[in-house]
Design an enzyme around this catalytic site. Structure first.
Site, PDB file in Angstrom:
ATOM      1  CB  SER A   1      -0.992  -0.001   1.171  1.00  0.00           C
ATOM      2  OG  SER A   1      -0.422   0.305   2.350  1.00  0.00           O
ATOM      3  CE  LYS A   2      -0.405   6.004  -4.830  1.00  0.00           C
ATOM      4  NZ  LYS A   2      -1.110   6.762  -5.504  1.00  0.00           N
ATOM      5  NE  ARG A   3      -3.866   5.261   3.390  1.00  0.00           N
ATOM      6  CZ  ARG A   3      -5.431   4.827   3.179  1.00  0.00           C
ATOM      7  NH1 ARG A   3      -5.582   4.181   4.363  1.00  0.00           N
ATOM      8  NH2 ARG A   3      -5.957   5.073   2.291  1.00  0.00           N
TER       9      ARG A   3
ATOM     10  N   GLY B   1       3.810   3.116   2.579  1.00  0.00           N
ATOM     11  CA  GLY B   1       5.220   3.368   1.941  1.00  0.00           C
ATOM     12  C   GLY B   1       5.826   2.083   1.243  1.00  0.00           C
TER      13      GLY B   1
END
Ligand code: GLU
Length: 487
Positions: free
Chosen positions: A254-256, A258
């Site tokens: 996930s982007k969140r 990182g």
């Protein structure tokens, strides 16, 4: 005549690119190139609250780093622009009003308080929130009146609430969804911006996109898109949903968190070519055992039919191995150029021959980020652990080292032309003279020069790189240390 294939990569500039985003871009690009079609870059910035400054540059730079070029996009233009959704803002409302006209959408004036209360009610009843169609029953006079008096509004899509919707996906096959699960989703928000769910359909249609490749998280939104295409009477493009990419613990990247960001991977010392090659194998296979592909080769062999639906695991060990193979493919000059900043990190301003260091480490380096540590002994070493002299096969131990290092010192001191063969010949001749195996004298020299159990090169390579003076100094210090130890 077959329609020209047109694909698009449509990132939202909300953060940095992780390997899942990158894979969408690569697959979209290859799906177009493999069919001689066009690849379009579109920036989806309708969620103004989530914009991140500089994120569009990250997208450009990442595509450029792996060699992907777009035929149309914000920076290169094209016949279907603008290619940034915020610059297309004025285009969406007329389409939404067309749907209102046709009875497929309606204005909604419900205030946030009311919707929040409904949402809470649903939550406490353990139900999924669904808009209750409060505004569906407004007469067109009532709607006009509210609009005229400046009331904030959204436009919602009127979904069928009985029956099912089926669509075909190139990877997942026929998929059927219960219409009762579909919400009257918002098409135009109160700030006048379209939602992603609306804008993507309008843009894909008006940009003549033929194939839509995107993550499988969009599988369940696609029935809503299908209803939009049908409501307008437009052809439905080919849907190609890509399998999930999961981490080795099975969780989604996930982007969140990182996870697996392209730039972080570059910073860790992965080569763009290796990242590209590895990424393309996350959910795609050529149908045979081949694993190594350049971008140009992929443009020839890529086929949507090779995409699998099972999740693929991001395996850093495999990526690292593949990176090492790419490092080995570089010629020495290319590798030296790439390795130079990493070598400098390890040895500081010391003026050593970078070409020789690169030649020594190329065989054993899998990750550029490992270079600084693997060469830092060239800069300096702390005291030597005498245990390191112990080596059964080389018949070496601290006492033997104390015997042999002074011999090595004397013979090396006599060398006038300090280079690989001279150092090797001299030490070998000394071993012959002493009636011992080469290894027995090389081993303590290597330990004295490096103070490490494992080094990226042998005694000769390292001595050559260190130069005569430093080599002799280090051997001298090692001898002194051994003398002290042995009283
Ligand atoms: N803007 C969407 C995203 O970044 C694009 C999804 C799509 O390809 O339609 O996830």
């Amino acid at each position: 005549m077959l329609k020209e294939v047109r694909t698009r990569y449509a990132p939202s500039p909300t953060g940095y690119m992780h390997i899942g985003n990158l894979r969408s871009a690569i697959f979209e690009y290859l799906a177009a190139r493999a069919k001689g079609g066009k690849f379009i870059l579109r920036i989806e910035d309708t969620d103004q609250a989530r914009l991140v400054e500089g994120a569009v540059d990250v997208i450009y730079n990442t595509l450029a780093a792996i060699g992907i070029t777009h035929d149309e996009g914000p920076d290169v233009g094209g016949d279907y622009g603008p290619y940034v959704q915020s610059e297309r803002k004025h285009l969406y409302l007329p389409y939404a009003l067309e749907l209102v006209e046709k009875g497929h959408a309606y204005h909604c004036f419900c205030k946030k308080d009311r919707l929040d209360a409904l949402r809470e009610e649903a939550q406490s009843a353990g139900k999924q929130f669904k808009y209750d169609r409060h505004c569906l029953n407004l007469s067109s006079e009532e709607v006009q009146e509210k609009l005229a008096s400046g009331n904030e509004f959204v436009i919602r899509q009127l979904m069928p609430d009985t029956g099912t919707t089926t669509y075909y996906d190139e990877v997942f096959g026929n998929l059927t969804f219960d219409n009762s699960t579909l919400e009257d989703q918002i098409l135009i928000k109160s700030d006048g911006f379209p939602t992603y769910n609306f804008a993507n359909v309008i843009d894909d249609h008006t940009m003549n996109i033929t194939h839509i490749l995107r993550g499988s998280e969009y599988l369940s939104s696609t029935p809503k898109f299908v209803h939009l295409y049908n409501a307008f009477g437009w052809d439905i493009p080919t849907f190609v949903h890509l399998p999930l990419v999961v981490k080795s613990d099975g969780s989604k990247i996930s982007k969140r968190n990182g996870d697996a960001m392209f730039q972080d991977m570059i910073d860790a010392g992965y080569l763009p070519e290796a990242i590209l090659n590895y990424t393309v194998l996350l959910g795609w296979s050529p149908g045979d055992e081949r694993e190594f592909f350049t971008l140009q080769e992929l443009e020839q062999v890529f086929d949507i039919k090779g995409i699998s639906k099972s999740p693929s695991t991001l395996d850093y060990n495999k990526l690292k191995w593949m990176n090492g193979e790419y490092i080995r493919k570089l010629d020495l000059e290319g590798f030296t150029r790439i390795a130079a900043p990493w070598i400098k990190d390890g040895i500081g301003n010391l003026e050593l021959d970078y070409g020789k260091i690169a030649a020594m480490i190329q065989k054993r380096t899998n990750l550029l980020g490992d270079i600084p540590d693997s060469v830092s002994f060239l800069k300096e070493i702390n005291s030597i652990d005498p245990e390191l002299y112990n080596h059964k096969k080389m018949q070496c131990d601290p006492l033997a080292a104390l015997d042999l290092l002074p011999e090595a010192y004397k013979t090396l001191e006599a060398i006038t032309e300090w280079e690989h063969n001279a150092i090797y010949d001299t030490l070998s001749a000394k071993a012959l003279e002493l009636g011992i195996k080469n290894g027995k004298i090389m081993w303590p020299v290597r330990v004295a020069l490096t103070s490490r159990p494992v080094t990226p090169g042998g005694a000769i390579e390292i001595a050559e790189i260190l130069g005569k003076k430093e080599t002799l100094d280090r051997i001298n210090i090692a001898i002194k240390q051994l003398e002290e130890l042995n009283g």
